[in-house]
Motif scaffolding. Structure first.
Motif, PDB file in Angstrom:
ATOM      1  N   VAL A  45      34.810 129.942  69.818  1.00 26.02           N
ATOM      2  CA  VAL A  45      34.319 128.679  70.328  1.00 26.02           C
ATOM      3  C   VAL A  45      32.794 128.690  70.267  1.00 26.02           C
ATOM      4  O   VAL A  45      32.159 129.648  70.717  1.00 26.02           O
ATOM      5  CB  VAL A  45      34.786 128.429  71.780  1.00 26.02           C
ATOM      6  CG1 VAL A  45      34.229 127.109  72.289  1.00 26.02           C
ATOM      7  CG2 VAL A  45      36.302 128.447  71.862  1.00 26.02           C
ATOM      8  N   VAL A  47      29.492 127.004  71.613  1.00 27.06           N
ATOM      9  CA  VAL A  47      29.028 126.173  72.719  1.00 27.06           C
ATOM     10  C   VAL A  47      27.507 126.182  72.705  1.00 27.06           C
ATOM     11  O   VAL A  47      26.886 127.241  72.701  1.00 27.06           O
ATOM     12  CB  VAL A  47      29.550 126.683  74.079  1.00 27.06           C
ATOM     13  CG1 VAL A  47      28.991 125.835  75.214  1.00 27.06           C
ATOM     14  CG2 VAL A  47      31.070 126.669  74.109  1.00 27.06           C
ATOM     15  N   GLN A  49      24.390 125.359  74.865  1.00 30.77           N
ATOM     16  CA  GLN A  49      24.004 125.090  76.234  1.00 30.77           C
ATOM     17  C   GLN A  49      22.488 124.918  76.318  1.00 30.77           C
ATOM     18  O   GLN A  49      21.739 125.634  75.663  1.00 30.77           O
ATOM     19  CB  GLN A  49      24.439 126.243  77.151  1.00 30.77           C
ATOM     20  CG  GLN A  49      25.925 126.283  77.432  1.00 30.77           C
ATOM     21  CD  GLN A  49      26.354 125.205  78.414  1.00 30.77           C
ATOM     22  OE1 GLN A  49      25.536 124.450  78.930  1.00 30.77           O
ATOM     23  NE2 GLN A  49      27.650 125.118  78.649  1.00 30.77           N
ATOM     24  N   ILE A 123      36.551 128.413  77.880  1.00 36.34           N
ATOM     25  CA  ILE A 123      35.983 127.151  77.398  1.00 36.34           C
ATOM     26  C   ILE A 123      37.086 126.212  76.911  1.00 36.34           C
ATOM     27  O   ILE A 123      37.042 124.998  77.136  1.00 36.34           O
ATOM     28  CB  ILE A 123      34.961 127.421  76.275  1.00 36.34           C
ATOM     29  CG1 ILE A 123      33.773 128.209  76.829  1.00 36.34           C
ATOM     30  CG2 ILE A 123      34.487 126.120  75.657  1.00 36.34           C
ATOM     31  CD1 ILE A 123      32.997 127.493  77.900  1.00 36.34           C
ATOM     32  N   ALA A 124      38.094 126.777  76.237  1.00 39.47           N
ATOM     33  CA  ALA A 124      39.207 125.945  75.768  1.00 39.47           C
ATOM     34  C   ALA A 124      39.930 125.293  76.941  1.00 39.47           C
ATOM     35  O   ALA A 124      40.304 124.111  76.870  1.00 39.47           O
ATOM     36  CB  ALA A 124      40.179 126.796  74.946  1.00 39.47           C
ATOM     37  N   LEU A 126      38.652 124.561  79.887  1.00 37.83           N
ATOM     38  CA  LEU A 126      37.775 123.529  80.454  1.00 37.83           C
ATOM     39  C   LEU A 126      37.770 122.276  79.590  1.00 37.83           C
ATOM     40  O   LEU A 126      37.767 121.150  80.109  1.00 37.83           O
ATOM     41  CB  LEU A 126      36.356 124.077  80.597  1.00 37.83           C
ATOM     42  CG  LEU A 126      36.160 125.227  81.597  1.00 37.83           C
ATOM     43  CD1 LEU A 126      34.718 125.727  81.547  1.00 37.83           C
ATOM     44  CD2 LEU A 126      36.516 124.782  83.006  1.00 37.83           C
ATOM     45  N   ARG A 127      37.797 122.459  78.284  1.00 28.50           N
ATOM     46  CA  ARG A 127      37.777 121.285  77.394  1.00 28.50           C
ATOM     47  C   ARG A 127      39.071 120.490  77.476  1.00 28.50           C
ATOM     48  O   ARG A 127      39.063 119.261  77.408  1.00 28.50           O
ATOM     49  CB  ARG A 127      37.513 121.746  75.957  1.00 28.50           C
ATOM     50  CG  ARG A 127      36.069 122.175  75.721  1.00 28.50           C
ATOM     51  CD  ARG A 127      35.846 122.597  74.279  1.00 28.50           C
ATOM     52  NE  ARG A 127      34.436 122.865  74.028  1.00 28.50           N
ATOM     53  CZ  ARG A 127      33.955 123.291  72.869  1.00 28.50           C
ATOM     54  NH1 ARG A 127      34.785 123.516  71.850  1.00 28.50           N
ATOM     55  NH2 ARG A 127      32.662 123.499  72.712  1.00 28.50           N
ATOM     56  N   ARG A 128      40.189 121.203  77.619  1.00 28.16           N
ATOM     57  CA  ARG A 128      41.465 120.485  77.735  1.00 28.16           C
ATOM     58  C   ARG A 128      41.498 119.626  78.986  1.00 28.16           C
ATOM     59  O   ARG A 128      42.136 118.570  79.001  1.00 28.16           O
ATOM     60  CB  ARG A 128      42.625 121.473  77.733  1.00 28.16           C
ATOM     61  CG  ARG A 128      42.999 121.985  76.347  1.00 28.16           C
ATOM     62  CD  ARG A 128      44.372 122.615  76.343  1.00 28.16           C
ATOM     63  NE  ARG A 128      44.403 123.821  77.165  1.00 28.16           N
ATOM     64  CZ  ARG A 128      44.169 125.041  76.696  1.00 28.16           C
ATOM     65  NH1 ARG A 128      43.874 125.217  75.410  1.00 28.16           N
ATOM     66  NH2 ARG A 128      44.228 126.091  77.484  1.00 28.16           N
ATOM     67  N   GLN A 129      40.820 120.067  80.032  1.00 33.39           N
ATOM     68  CA  GLN A 129      40.791 119.301  81.274  1.00 33.39           C
ATOM     69  C   GLN A 129      39.542 118.442  81.398  1.00 33.39           C
ATOM     70  O   GLN A 129      39.294 117.867  82.458  1.00 33.39           O
ATOM     71  CB  GLN A 129      40.882 120.256  82.473  1.00 33.39           C
ATOM     72  CG  GLN A 129      42.185 121.035  82.536  1.00 33.39           C
ATOM     73  CD  GLN A 129      42.223 121.950  83.748  1.00 33.39           C
ATOM     74  OE1 GLN A 129      41.999 123.144  83.633  1.00 33.39           O
ATOM     75  NE2 GLN A 129      42.496 121.377  84.908  1.00 33.39           N
ATOM     76  N   THR A 130      38.784 118.366  80.302  1.00 29.66           N
ATOM     77  CA  THR A 130      37.532 117.587  80.257  1.00 29.66           C
ATOM     78  C   THR A 130      36.623 117.936  81.436  1.00 29.66           C
ATOM     79  O   THR A 130      36.051 117.060  82.093  1.00 29.66           O
ATOM     80  CB  THR A 130      37.809 116.073  80.224  1.00 29.66           C
ATOM     81  OG1 THR A 130      38.465 115.692  81.447  1.00 29.66           O
ATOM     82  CG2 THR A 130      38.665 115.703  79.031  1.00 29.66           C
ATOM     83  N   SER A 132      33.233 119.840  82.536  1.00 31.13           N
ATOM     84  CA  SER A 132      31.989 120.388  81.996  1.00 31.13           C
ATOM     85  C   SER A 132      31.651 121.697  82.701  1.00 31.13           C
ATOM     86  O   SER A 132      32.182 122.005  83.767  1.00 31.13           O
ATOM     87  CB  SER A 132      30.842 119.392  82.181  1.00 31.13           C
ATOM     88  OG  SER A 132      30.635 119.130  83.554  1.00 31.13           O
ATOM     89  N   GLN A 133      30.775 122.472  82.083  1.00 31.68           N
ATOM     90  CA  GLN A 133      30.398 123.746  82.664  1.00 31.68           C
ATOM     91  C   GLN A 133      28.898 123.969  82.552  1.00 31.68           C
ATOM     92  O   GLN A 133      28.248 123.438  81.661  1.00 31.68           O
ATOM     93  CB  GLN A 133      31.148 124.906  81.991  1.00 31.68           C
ATOM     94  CG  GLN A 133      30.535 125.438  80.719  1.00 31.68           C
ATOM     95  CD  GLN A 133      30.937 124.634  79.501  1.00 31.68           C
ATOM     96  OE1 GLN A 133      31.738 123.704  79.590  1.00 31.68           O
ATOM     97  NE2 GLN A 133      30.373 124.983  78.355  1.00 31.68           N
TER      98      GLN A 133
END
Length: 245
Positions: A45, A47, A49, A123-124, A126-130, A132-133
């Motif tokens: 992934v 990312v 930041q 990260i995957a 978090l992205r599935r649940q929309t 942010s981090q």
């Protein structure tokens, strides 16, 4: 006939052997520092930041205990730990599914990265649940000197347990990063009943910094010494060549 070039050949071989030994030592030190290798089948992934300002970094570390709201996730080499309010979960198996079940709605989620072994799965999820981090790669001074990818420095853990206000936490954190120790009772803003840092304790991260210095010294000094030996033979006085009568 014996020539001075034979001495050059011997010293060159010795220099090469020393360099090979130093290179092996460097690989050993790097393997100790990095710990277990990441799973080759883990998802890759990318990312991007934004760079955190010093003030944002301090606020992020101050919120690690998650008592101020949101969720904090520690990404270690062998596990993932999640804190949300009073809840504390340790994930070792299917990290993505575990985070999906344990993460509260909303965000952002605070990530404290010790190792990237589970980073892709986190990260995957978090992205599935929309969700942010906001994340930080934990500095070596805040990690356990003996297991830098497996645990926080004990003094930092005590800071989190002391319920310091943000200004007091900032001051104590600066002392910790600089290798100084001081009683938490001397910091204004400490909550009643907070724990104390031990005075006179060895500076956190000292072993890790010393090991890094030794690795750097060995990497530079030994090859350089071999090169200097070769140059000395090339430019030094030559012995007369013995000839057979």
């Amino acid at each position: 006939m014996i020539s001075w070039r034979m001495d050059l050949t011997v010293l060159t071989d010795l220099s090469a052997s020393m360099f090979a030994a130093c290179f092996v030592m460097l690989l050993i030190f790097l393997s100790i520092e990095q710990g277990e290798p990441a799973d080759p089948d883990a998802p890759v992934v990318v990312v991007i930041q934004p760079v955190l300002s010093p003030q944002e970094t301090v606020r992020l570390l101050h919120a690690h205990d998650a008592r101020s709201g949101g969720a904090s996730v520690d990404l270690f080499a062998d596990r993932v730990e999640l804190r949300a309010g009073q809840a504390h979960a340790v994930l070792r198996g299917d990290v993505a599914a575990g985070l999906a079940r344990a993460l509260p709605a909303g965000g952002p989620v605070r990530l404290y990265v010790f190792s990237h072994a589970f980073y892709g799965e986190a990260i995957a999820a978090l992205r599935r649940q929309t969700i942010s981090q906001i994340e930080i790669s934990v500095p070596l001074a805040l990690r356990d000197a003996g297991a830098s990818q497996l645990a926080w420095n004990r003094e930092f853990v005590r800071l989190g347990e002391s319920d310091l206000t943000l200004p007091a936490f900032h001051e104590a954190l600066a002392a910790l990063l600089e290798g100084r120790t001081r009683p938490l009772g001397s910091v204004e803003g400490r909550a009643a009943g907070g724990s104390r840092m031990a005075e006179g304790r060895e500076a956190p991260g000292l072993v890790a910094r010393l090991r890094q210095w030794l690795v750097t010294f060995a990497t530079i000094a030994f090859p350089l010494s071999g090169l200097m030996a070769v140059l000395w033979i090339e430019t030094g006085p030559r012995r007369p060549v013995a000839t057979a009568e």
